[in-house]
Motif scaffolding. Structure first.
Motif, PDB file in Angstrom:
ATOM      1  N   ASP A   1      38.814   6.048  79.834  1.00  0.00           N
ATOM      2  CA  ASP A   1      38.423   6.851  78.670  1.00  0.00           C
ATOM      3  C   ASP A   1      37.557   6.048  77.713  1.00  0.00           C
ATOM      4  OD1 ASP A   1      39.751   9.240  79.378  1.00  0.00           O
ATOM      5  OD2 ASP A   1      41.653   8.419  78.704  1.00  0.00           O
ATOM      6  N   LEU A   2      38.003   4.853  77.404  1.00  0.00           N
ATOM      7  CA  LEU A   2      37.251   3.990  76.496  1.00  0.00           C
ATOM      8  C   LEU A   2      35.882   3.641  77.068  1.00  0.00           C
ATOM      9  CD1 LEU A   2      37.095   2.175  73.959  1.00  0.00           C
ATOM     10  CD2 LEU A   2      38.159   0.371  75.316  1.00  0.00           C
ATOM     11  N   THR A   3      35.872   3.332  78.363  1.00  0.00           N
ATOM     12  CA  THR A   3      34.618   2.941  79.015  1.00  0.00           C
ATOM     13  C   THR A   3      33.602   4.072  78.998  1.00  0.00           C
ATOM     14  OG1 THR A   3      35.731   1.355  80.464  1.00  0.00           O
ATOM     15  CG2 THR A   3      33.606   2.204  81.204  1.00  0.00           C
ATOM     16  N   LEU A   4      34.023   5.285  79.347  1.00  0.00           N
ATOM     17  CA  LEU A   4      33.088   6.418  79.361  1.00  0.00           C
ATOM     18  C   LEU A   4      32.569   6.706  77.958  1.00  0.00           C
ATOM     19  CD1 LEU A   4      34.898   8.863  81.830  1.00  0.00           C
ATOM     20  CD2 LEU A   4      33.052   7.253  82.313  1.00  0.00           C
ATOM     21  N   ASP A   5      33.441   6.605  76.975  1.00  0.00           N
ATOM     22  CA  ASP A   5      33.027   6.864  75.593  1.00  0.00           C
ATOM     23  C   ASP A   5      32.008   5.831  75.122  1.00  0.00           C
ATOM     24  OD1 ASP A   5      33.381   8.184  72.920  1.00  0.00           O
ATOM     25  OD2 ASP A   5      34.078   6.166  72.398  1.00  0.00           O
TER      26      ASP A   5
ATOM     27  N   SER B   1      37.094  16.731  79.914  1.00  0.00           N
ATOM     28  CA  SER B   1      35.699  16.358  79.687  1.00  0.00           C
ATOM     29  C   SER B   1      35.223  16.836  78.326  1.00  0.00           C
ATOM     30  CB  SER B   1      34.813  16.954  80.785  1.00  0.00           C
ATOM     31  OG  SER B   1      34.977  18.354  80.837  1.00  0.00           O
ATOM     32  N   GLY B   2      34.348  16.062  77.725  1.00  0.00           N
ATOM     33  CA  GLY B   2      33.738  16.463  76.468  1.00  0.00           C
ATOM     34  C   GLY B   2      32.506  17.313  76.710  1.00  0.00           C
TER      35      GLY B   2
ATOM     36  N   MET C   1      28.538   6.164  77.874  1.00  0.00           N
ATOM     37  CA  MET C   1      27.799   7.384  78.198  1.00  0.00           C
ATOM     38  C   MET C   1      27.724   8.398  77.065  1.00  0.00           C
ATOM     39  SD  MET C   1      29.467   8.024  81.984  1.00  0.00           S
ATOM     40  CE  MET C   1      28.403   9.397  82.421  1.00  0.00           C
ATOM     41  N   SER C   2      28.315   8.117  75.933  1.00  0.00           N
ATOM     42  CA  SER C   2      28.422   9.140  74.889  1.00  0.00           C
ATOM     43  C   SER C   2      27.063   9.618  74.387  1.00  0.00           C
ATOM     44  CB  SER C   2      29.250   8.608  73.718  1.00  0.00           C
ATOM     45  OG  SER C   2      28.654   7.447  73.171  1.00  0.00           O
ATOM     46  N   ASP C   3      26.032   8.775  74.478  1.00  0.00           N
ATOM     47  CA  ASP C   3      24.710   9.150  73.976  1.00  0.00           C
ATOM     48  C   ASP C   3      23.875   9.931  74.996  1.00  0.00           C
ATOM     49  OD1 ASP C   3      25.183   8.001  71.537  1.00  0.00           O
ATOM     50  OD2 ASP C   3      24.302   6.070  72.077  1.00  0.00           O
TER      51      ASP C   3
ATOM     52  N   GLY D   1      25.679   0.632  79.772  1.00  0.00           N
ATOM     53  CA  GLY D   1      25.766   1.246  78.445  1.00  0.00           C
ATOM     54  C   GLY D   1      24.446   1.188  77.700  1.00  0.00           C
ATOM     55  N   LYS D   2      23.737   0.067  77.824  1.00  0.00           N
ATOM     56  CA  LYS D   2      22.434  -0.058  77.149  1.00  0.00           C
ATOM     57  C   LYS D   2      21.408   0.892  77.763  1.00  0.00           C
ATOM     58  CE  LYS D   2      23.222  -4.930  75.972  1.00  0.00           C
ATOM     59  NZ  LYS D   2      22.892  -6.328  76.305  1.00  0.00           N
ATOM     60  N   LYS D   3      21.404   0.961  79.098  1.00  0.00           N
ATOM     61  CA  LYS D   3      20.420   1.811  79.780  1.00  0.00           C
ATOM     62  C   LYS D   3      20.712   3.298  79.578  1.00  0.00           C
ATOM     63  CE  LYS D   3      18.861  -1.258  83.530  1.00  0.00           C
ATOM     64  NZ  LYS D   3      19.253  -2.539  82.954  1.00  0.00           N
TER      65      LYS D   3
END
Length: 479
Positions: free
Chosen positions: A129-133, A178-179, A136-138, A81-83
């Motif tokens: 769903d929570l994990t991807l949001d 998918s968003g 990777m959301s950025d 998530g940080k990377k």
């Protein structure tokens, strides 16, 4: 004029190379197969290593893991998530068990011990769903590949332990939307199960991904069309990958077609074209990480990633040597005739051995039987380090998974083997034999009946320690 044209071309090439170097691409690649509370999966770890190698070849920084517990998986997700914040392309790949409850998909760590819907919702599994949001959301472009649509044994447990029939536990995974800027691909359609493939090789879905998504000049959606066709043909129309996409531009993982300018409406050009990282360096690092391994699957993973690699002959030789040393002899094949086939695949661990419930007398019986089969060990009733080493040698000789621990199937197989009577006798039986000898009879006393009481001990189970729940991940990622 020609000189000016050449100079302009060189400048364009230099600018393109600079843009490619500035392109940030990150991947999360995890394969879970060594499950502790259900039958292990043979191929996810191989799939993950192959995918990680393929992505590194085209310039991805890979956060990689295999056989991760809940805590270790959370650590990897935090790192990813940080990377992935602000990355041009982020890839999420998972192979292993997944489960769908009430239309929500979850990934399962290897220490998952799920008996009810409540276990899942309290954090025993990873909400996709929570994990991807949260991870990777950025990222500008998000590619998600889930090879987790296998037939899951946890589903039956949850259904049988549900106080009502209202719990909705699906076969395979549920549909996901998918968003913007996202592509999601499943190994097969919603609610269906995918094939794991031949043991020791890649699954059909992962093999097709590796063969197509990093092909030079191939756009990702075209690549996924080829993936579907390859899997459908390879499985004789038994499996058809499914996906959902909201990409808003063309995405190339290994350079655009020659002479074409990438167009990504609304997406930065840097995210569509990238130069591959020097494959020789990545390959060398991969080889160094496995060259001393005793696991054939790791060398198979190397060959999957680099079928014509510079260490191909060494990998093939190492595989042959490992298979030769593990191959059971003709005598062993006779000993294992009629054994449950699952004995040759089910892993054993401290957990599976505890489930047998062997007391001291039964442990001593195991040691005597091993001793009678030619594996030198003292019948102490304690499974110490020398005993573990002997159990490992016995497992290797029979072609069972080697761990130094027993499971119910291996214990049952050992009990069926014929043990030499002279080796199974205990110290207290020797005076009787001496008396028989002094009376003039030369025949040995009959071997005593084994003091096995069934081994049906109570399975104490594995208490679940709550993991990170819900939005707690979000706060950690944003810090």
């Amino acid at each position: 004029m020609r000189t000016l044209t050449l100079l302009v071309s060189l400048v364009c090439v230099a600018l393109s190379a600079t843009a490619a170097q500035a392109d940030r691409r990150v991947a999360f690649v995890v394969g879970n197969g060594a499950y502790k509370n259900v039958t292990p999966l043979p191929n996810p770890t191989i799939d993950a290593k192959s995918m990680a190698g393929a992505l590194r070849n085209v310039g991805f920084e890979v956060v990689e893991g295999t056989n991760l517990t809940r805590d270790k998986m959370t650590e990897k997700l935090l790192d990813f998530g940080k990377k992935a914040q602000g990355a041009d392309i982020a890839v999420f790949y998972y192979a292993g068990h997944g489960i769908a409850i009430g239309g929500t998909n979850y990934l399962l760590p290897v220490d998952a011990d799920i008996k009810s819907e409540m276990d899942v919702k309290l954090g025993a599994a990873i909400n996709i769903d929570l994990t991807l949001d949260q991870t990777m959301s950025d990222a500008k472009v998000k590619l998600v590949f889930l090879d987790a649509c296998r037939d899951n044994p946890f589903a039956a447990k949850i259904k049988s332990n549900s106080p009502t029939r209202s719990v909705n536990v699906q076969t395979g995974l549920a549909e996901m939307k998918s968003g913007e800027g996202t592509l999601i691909a499943f190994a097969t359609g919603p609610g269906q199960t995918a094939l794991d493939g031949q043991e020791g090789a890649n699954s059909p879905f992962t093999r097709a991904l590796i063969a197509n998504i990093t092909q030079p000049g191939v756009e990702i959606q075209q690549a996924m069309t080829k993936v579907r066709a390859q899997v459908n043909e390879e499985t004789n129309k038994g499996q058809l990958p499914w996906g959902h996409t909201n990409l808003i531009g063309s995405v190339y993982l290994n350079g655009t077609p020659a002479g074409n300018t990438p167009t990504a409406a609304g997406a930065p050009a840097a995210s569509t074209a990238v130069a591959a990282a020097p494959s020789s360096d990545v390959e060398l690092e991969f080889w160094r990480s496995i060259k001393d391994s005793n696991k054939t699957e790791e060398f198979n993973a190397y060959l999957s990633s680099y079928p014509n690699g510079q260490f191909r002959s060494l990998a093939l030789a190492r595989i042959a040597a490992l298979e030769s040393s593990a191959a059971p002899s003709a005598q062993t094949r006779n000993l294992t005739a009629g054994i449950d086939p699952a004995t040759f695949t089910e892993e054993a661990s401290q957990v599976t051995e505890d489930q047998i419930g062997l007391d001291k007398g039964q442990r001593r019986d195991v040691q005597r039987r091993l001793n009678g089969l030619g594996f030198d060990v003292k019948a102490t009733g304690k499974f110490d380090e020398p005993t573990r080493a002997v159990i490992t040698r016995w497992q290797a000789a029979r072609g069972y998974p080697k761990s130094g621990y027993l499971n119910r199937l291996q214990h049952k197989a050992l009990l069926t083997e014929v043990v030499a009577t002279t080796s199974t006798s205990s110290d207290e039986e020797r005076p009787a034999r001496r008396r028989a000898s002094s009376s003039g009879t030369s025949a040995p006393a009959p071997a005593p009946a084994p003091r096995y009481h069934g081994g049906g001990g109570v399975d104490p189970g594995a208490a679940f320690v709550g993991g990170v729940v819900g939005g707690m991940l979000g706060g950690a990622f944003r810090r």
